[in-house]
Scaffold this active site. Structure first.
Site, mmCIF file in Angstrom:
data_model
loop_
_atom_site.group_PDB
_atom_site.id
_atom_site.type_symbol
_atom_site.label_atom_id
_atom_site.label_comp_id
_atom_site.label_asym_id
_atom_site.label_seq_id
_atom_site.Cartn_x
_atom_site.Cartn_y
_atom_site.Cartn_z
ATOM 1 N N ARG A 1 -16.357 -2.611 -4.317
ATOM 2 C CA ARG A 1 -15.911 -3.883 -3.741
ATOM 3 C C ARG A 1 -16.351 -3.958 -2.292
ATOM 4 O O ARG A 1 -16.168 -2.999 -1.535
ATOM 5 C CB ARG A 1 -14.383 -3.987 -3.827
ATOM 6 C CG ARG A 1 -13.882 -5.282 -3.195
ATOM 7 C CD ARG A 1 -12.402 -5.470 -3.408
ATOM 8 N NE ARG A 1 -11.601 -4.628 -2.544
ATOM 9 C CZ ARG A 1 -10.261 -4.592 -2.588
ATOM 10 N NH1 ARG A 1 -9.609 -5.318 -3.489
ATOM 11 N NH2 ARG A 1 -9.583 -3.825 -1.777
ATOM 12 N N CYS B 1 -7.731 -4.552 -12.087
ATOM 13 C CA CYS B 1 -7.748 -3.405 -11.166
ATOM 14 C C CYS B 1 -6.549 -3.415 -10.234
ATOM 15 O O CYS B 1 -6.463 -2.590 -9.343
ATOM 16 C CB CYS B 1 -9.061 -3.342 -10.397
ATOM 17 S SG CYS B 1 -9.302 -4.749 -9.306
ATOM 18 N N GLU C 1 -8.126 -13.080 -7.804
ATOM 19 C CA GLU C 1 -6.829 -12.761 -7.210
ATOM 20 C C GLU C 1 -6.232 -13.959 -6.481
ATOM 21 O O GLU C 1 -5.194 -13.850 -5.849
ATOM 22 C CB GLU C 1 -6.920 -11.521 -6.306
ATOM 23 C CG GLU C 1 -8.074 -11.502 -5.346
ATOM 24 C CD GLU C 1 -8.222 -10.159 -4.596
ATOM 25 O OE1 GLU C 1 -7.351 -9.281 -4.722
ATOM 26 O OE2 GLU C 1 -9.210 -10.025 -3.864
ATOM 27 N N HIS D 1 0.809 -1.215 0.000
ATOM 28 C CA HIS D 1 0.000 0.000 0.000
ATOM 29 C C HIS D 1 0.840 1.262 0.000
ATOM 30 O O HIS D 1 0.396 2.312 -0.475
ATOM 31 C CB HIS D 1 -1.067 -0.066 1.085
ATOM 32 C CG HIS D 1 -2.179 -0.931 0.616
ATOM 33 N ND1 HIS D 1 -3.145 -0.464 -0.237
ATOM 34 C CD2 HIS D 1 -2.377 -2.253 0.734
ATOM 35 C CE1 HIS D 1 -3.925 -1.470 -0.584
ATOM 36 N NE2 HIS D 1 -3.482 -2.576 -0.001
ATOM 37 N N ARG E 1 -12.366 0.673 -2.999
ATOM 38 C CA ARG E 1 -11.939 -0.130 -1.841
ATOM 39 C C ARG E 1 -12.683 0.368 -0.601
ATOM 40 O O ARG E 1 -12.207 1.250 0.111
ATOM 41 C CB ARG E 1 -10.434 0.022 -1.620
ATOM 42 C CG ARG E 1 -9.531 -0.622 -2.679
ATOM 43 C CD ARG E 1 -8.059 -0.457 -2.307
ATOM 44 N NE ARG E 1 -7.185 -1.310 -3.070
ATOM 45 C CZ ARG E 1 -6.433 -0.891 -4.109
ATOM 46 N NH1 ARG E 1 -6.461 0.359 -4.505
ATOM 47 N NH2 ARG E 1 -5.644 -1.741 -4.734
HETATM 48 C C1 PEP Z 1 -5.324 -6.576 -5.929
HETATM 49 O O1 PEP Z 1 -5.077 -7.453 -5.085
HETATM 50 O O2 PEP Z 1 -4.752 -6.520 -7.031
HETATM 51 C C2 PEP Z 1 -6.306 -5.530 -5.638
HETATM 52 C C3 PEP Z 1 -6.674 -4.674 -6.571
HETATM 53 O O3 PEP Z 1 -6.790 -5.432 -4.369
HETATM 54 P P1 PEP Z 1 -5.951 -4.853 -3.121
HETATM 55 O O4 PEP Z 1 -4.698 -4.207 -3.639
HETATM 56 O O5 PEP Z 1 -6.847 -3.896 -2.433
HETATM 57 O O6 PEP Z 1 -5.697 -6.097 -2.311
HETATM 58 MG MG MG Z 2 -6.366 -7.796 -3.453
#
Ligand code: PEP
Ligand code: MG
Length: 518
Positions: free
Chosen positions: A311, A471, A400, A184, A275
């Site tokens: 989501r 995404c 994912e 993040h 998110r």
């Molecule tokens: C991902 O895992 O690619 C995604 C878009 O979700 P996050 O980054 O919020 O886990």
């Molecule tokens: Mg993810």
């Protein structure tokens, strides 16, 4: 001396270094052998110094920030907290930092037991506790310090809650010892358009008042602390419509987590990933359905009439939510997270789905919902039936988990679309924790193993006549976007700052070139 890490957001800057202090460790409880009165006597002055520092800061800001700081200052000076900590020193010979830790712990337990609004205040007591314990131990308080001038932020790692509200005018660059290209910290740095290097082992120990950070080369070296920040380069020009040189349409959508993200992304063709858990990173109890409706509507408002994909809560692992805490797990990324939390708490999911449906009606968006961390077609069917029961017409899931990619055709039989979360998909395909610097190089979406899975999912989508988006951060890479399109992906969703670069890169190629690249 130059250190190398993984450059995750381009640009070269220099400036003074500010270290983000990690969470405090629980203070030592071994009994004090010396003068207990003198030990107890340290607590009052430490609490007062914390209260005074908070009041000073309150005077320098306005609005909500001012009232939060003023309230926290009053809490820090609370005579009941000080008296109770002093008593623990006298009665149990505890060192002053430990006594404050335990006294605050009792207050927090009482607040949590009281429920409602008071539960939220427990987090404020923890903040005050950490500040007093840090003052007593001669440490800087944990968390991101208040920045007053442009600085390079250095940390072991940054949680989403640490980074919410960072001011891009004051943060010149981010450097972390841990983290990978899809952590993040990296996502946030790209969203803010500031240079960042992650997985930079040894940066916390680097001497010197400042740092030079090259987010393109992934290098960090010491400097004299002077600010050198070239004007941010002009963004490529893009007219807001995602299409290739031959006119082939690829919707370019935005990833958002807050109302300000959404305002910054208003030029996108829609939202490809909202998110929702980002609205609740510091909530200690489940927000009510009506509070959720208001919060979601604030994010969706700029997108009336446009498609949005909301989501449902992706709690757990790198995005913990206090009110959905599933207890300690040996491998949180492989544990109860995302949709798996909803299997235990379907009531939370149902309340969220109805708040999302109401917010969509309030704002006139063209709503789709999707679930995170879906492993099987049966899970997808379970989610789809609950979403449809909440009156939501378009339902999808994220791909994912490798199992979901391998069985994409079965999953697509249950839902209206899928969206590839390449951040987590890479983490699970390469067995490389997305938060761990040591394995960051493996989390590379250009790797063929990941791209082959993307291709398989896109093929399943084409066979079913259903959209397949991306995404994850792979979608924000202008060099990779044409490859994803060549593999058959139908939309790309990314942080607002990446839209123009990806939009311009797609305009330069036709579908045949994308397929050849793929
Ligand atoms: C991902 O895992 O690619 C995604 C878009 O979700 P996050 O980054 O919020 O886990
Ligand atoms: Mg993810």
């Amino acid at each position: 001396m130059q250190l190398s890490g993984v450059g995750v957001s381009p640009g070269r800057v220099a400036g003074p270094r500010v270290v983000v202090v990690a969470d405090l460790r629980e203070p030592d409880a071994s009994a004090v052998s010396g003068d207990l009165e003198a030990e107890a006597g340290k607590i009052g002055p430490a609490a007062e110094s914390v209260a005074a520092a908070l009041s000073d800061r309150a005077r320098s800001v306005s609005g909500d920030a001012r009232s939060v700081l003023e309230t926290t200052a009053v809490m820090a000076a609370d005579p009941a907290l000080v008296a109770s900590a002093e008593r623990l020193v006298r009665d149990r010979s505890l060192p002053a930092p430990r006594a404050v830790w335990e006294a605050a712990g009792e207050f927090m337990t009482a607040l949590q037991a009281a429920g409602g609004y008071l539960t939220e205040r427990a987090a404020d007591v923890a903040d005050v506790r950490d500040r007093i314990v840090a003052a007593l131990s001669g440490l800087a308080p944990p968390g991101v310090p208040e920045l007053t001038s442009p600085s390079v932020l250095v940390a072991r790692d940054l949680a989403p809650a640490d980074t919410a509200g960072l001011d891009p005018d004051l943060v010149l660059a981010l450097v972390t010892e841990e983290g990978g290209p899809t952590s993040h910290t990296a996502i946030l740095a790209r969203a803010l358009g500031i240079p960042a290097v992650v997985a930079c082992s040894g940066v916390l120990g680097l001497a010197g008042p400042g740092l030079v950070v090259d987010g393109s080369a992934g290098t960090v070296s010491p400097s004299d602390g002077r600010v050198v920040a070239p004007a941010r380069t002009a963004r490529p020009v893009w007219d807001g419509v995602g299409r290739l040189a031959d006119g082939h349409r690829v919707k370019l959508l935005a990833n958002v987590g807050s109302a300000s993200d959404a305002r910054a992304a208003a030029a996108a063709e829609g939202i490809g990933l909202f998110r929702t858990e980002f609205c609740y990173l510091s909530a200690t109890s489940e927000p009510t359905e009506s509070a959720q409706r208001t919060a979601y509507a604030a994010v969706l408002a700029p997108f009336g009439g446009k498609p949005v994909v909301v989501r449902t809560l992706d709690a757990g692992s790198d995005k913990p939510l206090a009110f959905l805490e599933m207890g300690a797990e040996p491998n949180p990324a492989l544990g109860v997270r995302g949709l798996r939390v909803a299997f235990d708490r379907p009531d939370v999911l149902d309340r969220q789905l109805s708040a999302i449906a109401a917010a969509a009606a309030d704002t006139g968006v063209e709503l789709s919902v999707m679930a995170p961390m879906v492993a099987t077609a049966a899970e997808a069917a379970w989610f789809a039936s609950r979403a449809r029961a909440a009156g939501i017409a378009r339902v999808g899931v994220m791909i994912e988990i490798p199992a979901a990619a391998l069985c994409a055709a079965d999953i697509l039989a249950e839902v209206d679309f899928v969206s590839l979360g390449t951040n987590d998909l890479a983490q699970y395909v390469f067995a490389a924790d997305r938060q761990l610097g040591a394995v960051a190089a493996l989390n590379d979406p250009h790797q063929p193993a990941l791209l082959r899975l993307v291709g398989m999912v896109a093929e399943a989508g084409a066979a079913a006549g259903k959209p397949v988006g991306v995404c994850g951060e792979a979608a924000a890479d202008p060099a990779l976007a044409p490859v994803l399109v060549g593999l058959g992906v139908t939309s790309l969703s990314m942080n607002a700052v990446a839209l123009a670069g990806v939009g311009a890169a797609l305009r330069a190629v036709d579908l045949a070139a994308c397929r050849a690249l793929a």
